[in-house]
Each structure stands twice: as structure tokens, then as C-alpha cells.
Design an enzyme around this catalytic site. Structure first.
Site, PDB file in Angstrom:
ATOM      1  CB  ILE A   1       1.153  39.705 -24.350  1.00  0.00           C
ATOM      2  CG1 ILE A   1       0.222  39.072 -25.483  1.00  0.00           C
ATOM      3  CG2 ILE A   1       1.689  38.451 -23.577  1.00  0.00           C
ATOM      4  CD1 ILE A   1       1.073  38.306 -26.453  1.00  0.00           C
TER       5      ILE A   1
ATOM      6  NE  ARG B   1      -2.645  34.675 -35.017  1.00  0.00           N
ATOM      7  CZ  ARG B   1      -3.356  33.369 -35.090  1.00  0.00           C
ATOM      8  NH1 ARG B   1      -3.621  32.797 -36.358  1.00  0.00           N
ATOM      9  NH2 ARG B   1      -4.037  32.703 -34.065  1.00  0.00           N
TER      10      ARG B   1
ATOM     11  CB  ILE C   1       6.128  35.586 -25.961  1.00  0.00           C
ATOM     12  CG1 ILE C   1       5.960  34.870 -24.337  1.00  0.00           C
ATOM     13  CG2 ILE C   1       4.204  35.829 -26.153  1.00  0.00           C
ATOM     14  CD1 ILE C   1       5.576  35.540 -23.293  1.00  0.00           C
TER      15      ILE C   1
ATOM     16  CG  ASP D   1       0.526  25.730 -28.309  1.00  0.00           C
ATOM     17  OD1 ASP D   1      -0.276  26.681 -28.857  1.00  0.00           O
ATOM     18  OD2 ASP D   1       1.681  25.822 -28.919  1.00  0.00           O
TER      19      ASP D   1
ATOM     20  CG  HIS E   1       3.609  28.697 -30.292  1.00  0.00           C
ATOM     21  ND1 HIS E   1       2.407  28.203 -29.478  1.00  0.00           N
ATOM     22  CD2 HIS E   1       3.162  29.978 -30.327  1.00  0.00           C
ATOM     23  CE1 HIS E   1       1.599  29.222 -28.887  1.00  0.00           C
ATOM     24  NE2 HIS E   1       2.196  30.434 -29.354  1.00  0.00           N
TER      25      HIS E   1
ATOM     26  CG  MET F   1       0.679  34.965 -24.983  1.00  0.00           C
ATOM     27  SD  MET F   1       1.125  33.366 -25.590  1.00  0.00           S
ATOM     28  CE  MET F   1       2.246  32.789 -24.281  1.00  0.00           C
TER      29      MET F   1
END
Length: 329
Positions: free
Chosen positions: A13, A82, A118, A151, A178, A229
Site C-alpha cells: 500500500i 491479510r 489504514i 468501502d 471497516h 487501498m
């Protein structure tokens, strides 16, 4: 001088986020910090012909202190991504200590900065940062934000695929938190107005709530949402810069915030089960949050809110408890 610091700037990111922030002509200094590779990332970005002077810092030689000192905005994408089968909550133990360490440095060297979180799980990491700042007597709820813009971006994209509108013209407020069921898209408030049937609402809601899983699965173990993101993070950071540097009025955007003592916070807190943190439409001003807008929900959205509240309560408590226990060590 308008200095923006990105903490975790060498990651999936952080790099595209830094690239997008380099393109904002309001930024005159872009400070990048990470545990590896930031001098190289900074050198690469420094060749782009926009005003920001780019510097890269590593932990050695007080790099974190140098990165955040004097920062107007600090964006934190630091942490582990993740992996398949991993929820945002699974990331907690991995990322909580990272975020706490960064927050400690911010409290000492940049207490007046606007802080944009974030790092996942946002539902817990924002309370972690708040508790660290509270312990050091420098917490300003108007200046701390959990970035939930992805989102909103997903909601605009997914709904446009059904409505036929241009996704860039679509706005769907997304409230709550979130992660998973805490993400509550207000499809009843979509603009331009479009009437979805109930089955479409249920399907869209689930896709927006678990859109991140699509990316994790598609990347087949190679990471989670990074480019989208980064886009969302830069979009929110640019909104903060527009409101606080350029003085643009009337900017309203959802963000996950502490329901402190500013306009609309107490009213919202009463409608969300007394939660201390919640994502809702916030109106930005020169000092951060000017006002939190009240909720107007459909019956289905009320059901979603009731499902989200206990999950948010657990996530918030986890973040607060983590800082309390860490401070005893």
C-alpha cells in the site's frame, strides 16, 4: 511548508500511496518511513516533477522521529497484509504493536498532526492510537481518522455495475466499521438515486462487506488489497489537505472516528449503542472534524447496525485493553 509522512511507505500500500501523494501539489515535503527500502523508494519518487521534496528514513539514526517531526498529515499503512483465510481481526496481534510504537513517536514528536490510520484491523487500531495519545495528554479527537474510504469506493463500483451509472459519479455512504458485518452500506442514500430490489440490496451489502476477500482470493496468497487501498487512502488524505490547507468548505466523507465532544457526536453515539468509535459522514474543516452528520436508516440498514454494534464493541475493547496491558509491562 506542508509535510506529509507515510509510515509503512515501502509496502504494497505504502509505495503506490506515496506515488499518489507525490502528485498532490499542496504537498511540499513527503517523508517516507519503513523498516526497509525507504531510501530507494524516496529516490525513485524524487525524480517526479512535482513540488514535494521526498526523503526516506529507516529506523537507524532516529529515522521515525525525523519522518514525523513537523508533519501536517501522517498516513499509516504499516503492518502485515491479510492472507487467505485470515480476517482483519486475525491481524490484530501482528499489527497492534507496530501501530502502538508509531503512535508513541507521533505523541512525542508530532502531536498536532492529522493522523490517518489504514493499518488493519482499523476497528481496533484507531482506539490503540487514541489510547496512546490520551496517555500522553495530546489526544485531539478531531484529528484522528480511521480510513474507511475503500468501502465507499467499492460500494460505488459495485452498485454502478447494476445501476449502469458511471461509478465515478456514484456516492454511497458507508457507516459502522471497516470489517465484515461492521461495514454498513447505506444503499437507500445512493446518489444518483436508484431503486434496488431487496435481493439486490442483500447481495450488494454482502459483496461490499466482504469485497476484500475477493482480492485476497484472487491474489492466491500473495497479499490483500493494495492498489485500491492506496487509491482510497490518497483520496482521503487529499480531502484532509483540501480542508486543512486550501480551506475548502463543505467536504463531507465517511471516516471511523472517536465520538468526542464535537457537533453531532453525542447524538450519533446515542443511536449506535453508546459506541466510542464509529464510521459516519463527517464534515471537515481547518481543524479536522467540524461536525458528524446524523443517521437516517432504512429498516434493513437498522438491522445491519444492530448486527454491527456488538462486533464493534469487541474490537474497540480489544484495542483499549491492548494499550492498557502494554503500559503495565
Amino acid at each position: 511548508m506542508v509535510k506529509v509522512a507515510v509510515l509503512g511507505a515501502s509496502g504494497g500500500i505504502g509505495q503506490p500511496l506515496s506515488l499518489l501523494l507525490k502528485q498532490n501539489h499542496s504537498v511540499t515535503s513527503l517523508a517516507l518511513y519503513d523498516i526497509v527500502n525507504t531510501p530507494g523508494v524516496a529516490a525513485d519518487l524524487s525524480h517526479i516533477n512535482t513540488p514535494a521534496v521526498v526523503t526516506g528514513y529507516l529506523p537507524a539514526n532516529n529515522g521515525l522521529e525525523q519522518a514525523v517531526t513537523g508533519a501536517h498529515v501522517i498516513v499509516i499503512p504499516a503492518g502485515l497484509p491479510r492472507k487467505p483465510g485470515m480476517t482483519r481481526d486475525d491481524l490484530f496481534k501482528k499489527n497492534a504493536d507496530i501501530v502502538r510504537g508509531l503512535a508513541t513517536a507521533i505523541a512525542q514528536f508530532a502531536p498536532q498532526a492529522f493522523i490517518l490510520i489504514i493499518s488493519n484491523p482499523v476497528n481496533s487500531t484507531v482506539p490503540i492510537v487514541a489510547e496512546v495519545l490520551k496517555q500522553r495528554g495530546v489526544f485531539d479527537p478531531k484529528r484522528l481518522f480511521g480510513v474507511t474510504t475503500l468501502d465507499i469506493v467499492r460500494a460505488s463500483t459495485f452498485t454502478a455495475q447494476i445501476s449502469g451509472a458511471f461509478s465515478s459519479d456514484v456516492t454511497v455512504p458507508v457507516i459502522g466499521g471497516h470489517s465484515g458485518v461492521t461495514i454498513i452500506p447505506l444503499l437507500s442514500k445512493i446518489t444518483p438515486k436508484y431503486e434496488f430490489n431487496h435481493d439486490q440490496i442483500v447481495a450488494l451489502t454482502k459483496r461490499i462487506q466482504f469485497g476484500g476477500d475477493e482480492v485476497v482470493k484472487a491474489k492466491d496468497g500473495a497479499g490483500s488489497a493494495t492498489l485500491s487501498m492506496a487509491h482510497a487512502g490518497a483520496r482521503f488524505a487529499n480531502a484532509i489537505l483540501d480542508a486543512t490547507v486550501k480551506g475548502v468548505d463543505g467536504i463531507v466523507t465517511p471516516a471511523y472516528v472517536y465520538l468526542g465532544a464535537f457537533n453531532g457526536a453525542n447524538e450519533l453515539k446515542a443511536t449506535v449503542g453508546g459506541l466510542d468509535y464509529f464510521s459516519s459522514n463527517v464534515e471537515l474543516g481547518p481543524n479536522g472534524i467540524n461536525k458528524i452528520q446524523k443517521l437516517e436508516l432504512s429498516a434493513y440498514e437498522q438491522e445491519l447496525l444492530q448486527a454491527a454494534i456488538p462486533e464493534l464493541q469487541k474490537s474497540i475493547a480489544k484495542g483499549v485493553t491492548f494499550v492498557e496491558e502494554a503500559s503495565k509491562l
